[in-house]
Design an enzyme around this catalytic site. Structure first.
Site, PDB file in Angstrom:
ATOM      1  N   HIS A 163       5.668   9.109  24.126  1.00 36.73           N
ATOM      2  CA  HIS A 163       6.130   9.358  22.756  1.00 36.73           C
ATOM      3  C   HIS A 163       5.853  10.788  22.322  1.00 36.73           C
ATOM      4  O   HIS A 163       5.814  11.095  21.136  1.00 36.73           O
ATOM      5  CB  HIS A 163       5.467   8.385  21.773  1.00 36.73           C
ATOM      6  CG  HIS A 163       5.473   6.966  22.239  1.00 36.73           C
ATOM      7  ND1 HIS A 163       4.383   6.374  22.850  1.00 36.73           N
ATOM      8  CD2 HIS A 163       6.464   6.048  22.236  1.00 36.73           C
ATOM      9  CE1 HIS A 163       4.701   5.131  23.192  1.00 36.73           C
ATOM     10  NE2 HIS A 163       5.940   4.911  22.848  1.00 36.73           N
TER      11      HIS A 163
HETATM   12  S1  FES Z   1       2.377   9.403  22.808  1.00 36.36           S
HETATM   13 FE1  FES Z   1       2.487   7.251  22.845  1.00 36.36          FE
HETATM   14  S2  FES Z   1       1.315   6.726  24.573  1.00 36.36           S
HETATM   15 FE2  FES Z   1       1.186   8.872  24.492  1.00 36.36          FE
END
Ligand code: FES
Length: 215
Positions: A163
């Protein structure tokens, strides 16, 4: 590692995190062509040592400046980086510090002996638990500053493939990303110039990794 790989990813939060970690490890291994990301079992600890979570010794003598090796300890990827003088300079630069969420490591995510600007015992060597503090993926190592890669004005550090959380080369998390905390620093001690012992504190410290805010 094999027992974790067969765990039910829906059983509980901790197991799900392990599952995500393994997924990211698999993905990183497939896409590791351009990235110095070798797994090392340099001291080849016995399987029962690993299973028991005993300390492991790692030979860092072959890790060149700017390179990373990854070892497994207690089922977790431990990232070991030999930082360059330029990288150490960047870690102290005001332009980086002001975009970090916790530049001074005020949240307990490291042992007391790594509560300093480089979050380590020896400034040159970073030792981090490679588990993103958002949902547990393994951040990918992009050590080199770049105008474009993997993102514009990249100063060198880690980018989480899940993410987009970003960390610097001391594992400090950026502001405004999903991950809330710096990467954990495991207990470790410097045995000699060549060898680190992961999972064992220096004399006089009783730091327990379970005491940190989040892993
Ligand atoms: S940014 Fe979501 S697991 Fe690393």
């Amino acid at each position: 590692m094999s027992t974790t790989a067969h765990a039910d990813p829906h059983a509980d939060g901790a197991t799900r995190r392990d599952f995500l970690t393994l997924l990211a490890l698999a993905g990183a291994a497939v896409g590791a062509g351009a990235i110095a990301w070798p797994f090392i079992d340099s001291m080849e600890p016995a399987a029962d040592t690993l299973a028991a979570g005993e300390p492991i010794e790692v030979d860092i003598s072959k890790v060149a400046p700017g390179q990373q090796i990854v070892v497994m300890w207690r089922g977790k990827p431990i990232l070991l980086v030999r930082r360059t003088p330029e990288a150490l300079k960047t870690l102290q630069s005001p332009s980086l510090l002001h975009i970090l969420s916790d530049p001074n490591s005020t949240v307990l995510q490291q042992p007391p002996y790594a509560n300093n600007w480089h979050r380590s015992v020896n400034p040159e060597i970073a030792v981090l638990v490679g588990i993103c503090t958002h949902l547990g993926c393994v951040p990918v190592f992009y050590p080199n500053p770049s105008a474009t890669d993997p993102q514009p004005n990249w100063p060198g550090g880690y980018l989480c493939p899940c993410h987009g959380s970003k960390y610097d080369l001391a594992g400090r998390v950026y502001s405004g990303v999903p991950a809330p905390y710096n990467l954990p620093v495991p207990p470790y001690r410097v045995v000699n110039e060549k060898t680190l012992r992961i999972g064992e504190n220096p004399a006089g410290s009783d730091f327990d990794l379970n005491s940190i805010v989040q892993i």
